[in-house]
Scaffold this motif. Structure first.
Motif, PDB file in Angstrom:
ATOM      1  N   LYS A  40     -49.327   9.789 -13.542  1.00  0.00           N
ATOM      2  CA  LYS A  40     -49.701   9.774 -14.958  1.00  0.00           C
ATOM      3  C   LYS A  40     -50.373  11.077 -15.363  1.00  0.00           C
ATOM      4  N   ALA A  41     -51.272  11.567 -14.505  1.00  0.00           N
ATOM      5  CA  ALA A  41     -51.969  12.817 -14.813  1.00  0.00           C
ATOM      6  C   ALA A  41     -51.005  13.991 -14.883  1.00  0.00           C
ATOM      7  N   ALA A  42     -49.902  13.894 -14.117  1.00  0.00           N
ATOM      8  CA  ALA A  42     -48.912  14.976 -14.100  1.00  0.00           C
ATOM      9  C   ALA A  42     -47.871  14.826 -15.207  1.00  0.00           C
ATOM     10  N   GLY A  43     -47.984  13.757 -16.005  1.00  0.00           N
ATOM     11  CA  GLY A  43     -47.078  13.592 -17.139  1.00  0.00           C
ATOM     12  C   GLY A  43     -46.015  12.531 -16.962  1.00  0.00           C
ATOM     13  N   GLY A  44     -46.033  11.799 -15.831  1.00  0.00           N
ATOM     14  CA  GLY A  44     -45.049  10.757 -15.587  1.00  0.00           C
ATOM     15  C   GLY A  44     -45.546   9.398 -16.054  1.00  0.00           C
ATOM     16  N   ALA A  60     -38.477  16.467 -10.329  1.00  0.00           N
ATOM     17  CA  ALA A  60     -38.517  17.218  -9.070  1.00  0.00           C
ATOM     18  C   ALA A  60     -39.452  18.417  -9.178  1.00  0.00           C
ATOM     19  N   ASP A  61     -39.393  19.129 -10.315  1.00  0.00           N
ATOM     20  CA  ASP A  61     -40.272  20.283 -10.495  1.00  0.00           C
ATOM     21  C   ASP A  61     -41.731  19.848 -10.579  1.00  0.00           C
ATOM     22  N   ALA A  62     -41.982  18.734 -11.264  1.00  0.00           N
ATOM     23  CA  ALA A  62     -43.356  18.247 -11.386  1.00  0.00           C
ATOM     24  C   ALA A  62     -43.923  17.870 -10.032  1.00  0.00           C
TER      25      ALA A  62
END
Length: 245
Positions: A40-44, A60-62
């Motif tokens: 979640k913190a990474a935007g997912g 994959a990049d995240a």
């Protein structure tokens, strides 16, 4: 936000497809909540109908950015980052260069390692980017500079030492270091900057490479967190030394 090695290990085994990230393993509740918090913190965001965490761009990049830095940060290109002077000093100390040793630096970037190694030994450089290679050639410390993709070059076991800081993304560092071993003479030694993910990933490629280090009598040396911040990246790294097979 720092990420535990346990969570990083789970993320290293996740499946990605475009913006989708799927966890095909059973986690207990506390493990899942820890992984979900990082994603979640990474935007997912978890999407029930998709059965996956969805990212606004490439999952994959995240995830690669999380694995390489050990913290939540903006995904970026980890293919090239200059080696800071303190890391160069430690790497060359482990390399134990002797006067007259023939040295190779593949994926040389702009030659931060080669410039110091050339104070003691003749150094040949291989670099993919023509602008970087020209910078090394203009500086005049390398014996030769070849513009090429190192992984496409045939093995040439003629070097006493290989010193290198290869690209990290998608475990490219393992591919580059494995190929570089074939350029060593029988008494030679390779010393490389590698991703700290080498110490916690459990996939087959990483496990096989760790076995190679152990079988060869090599060693892994920790670098402090933030060692590459002078180069503008939060990537976490270690130094690896491997005697010639």
């Amino acid at each position: 936000m720092k990420i535990s090695d346990a969570v990083l290990d789970v993320l290293s085994r996740a499946h990605t497809d475009g913006p989708r990230l799927s966890l095909f393993e059973q986690l207990d509740r506390s493990e899942y909540l820890a992984v979900d918090k990082v994603l979640k913190a990474a935007g997912g965001k978890w999407n029930r109908s998709a059965g996956a965490h969805l990212f606004p761009t490439s999952a994959a990049d995240a995830v690669e950015a999380l694995l390489l830095t050990g913290e939540v940060c903006r995904p970026q290109d980890f293919g090239y980052f200059p080696t800071p002077a303190p890391v160069v000093e430690k790497l060359l100390s482990l390399a134990d260069l002797r006067a007259g040793d023939e040295v190779l630096e593949p994926s040389a970037g702009r030659g931060a390692i080669a410039a110091e190694a050339a104070r003691t030994c003749p150094v040949d450089c291989i670099e993919l980017l023509a602008d970087n290679a020209q910078h090394i050639a203009n500086a005049g410390y390398a014996r030769s500079v070849t513009v090429a993709d190192f992984l496409t070059l045939p093995a040439e076991p003629r070097y006493d030492r290989v010193v290198m800081n290869p690209p990290f993304a998608r475990q490219a560092d393992i591919d580059h270091v494995t190929h570089a071993l074939s350029f060593l003479r029988s008494h030679g030694r390779l010393t490389a900057v590698m991703s700290a993910a080498l110490t916690f990933r459990t996939n087959a490629q990483t496990a096989n490479f760790r076995a190679l280090i152990e079988r060869s009598g090599g060693s892994v040396h920790a670098l402090p967190d933030g060692a590459f911040k002078p180069s503008g990246t939060a990537v976490r790294a270690v130094l690896v030394t491997i005697p010639a097979p």
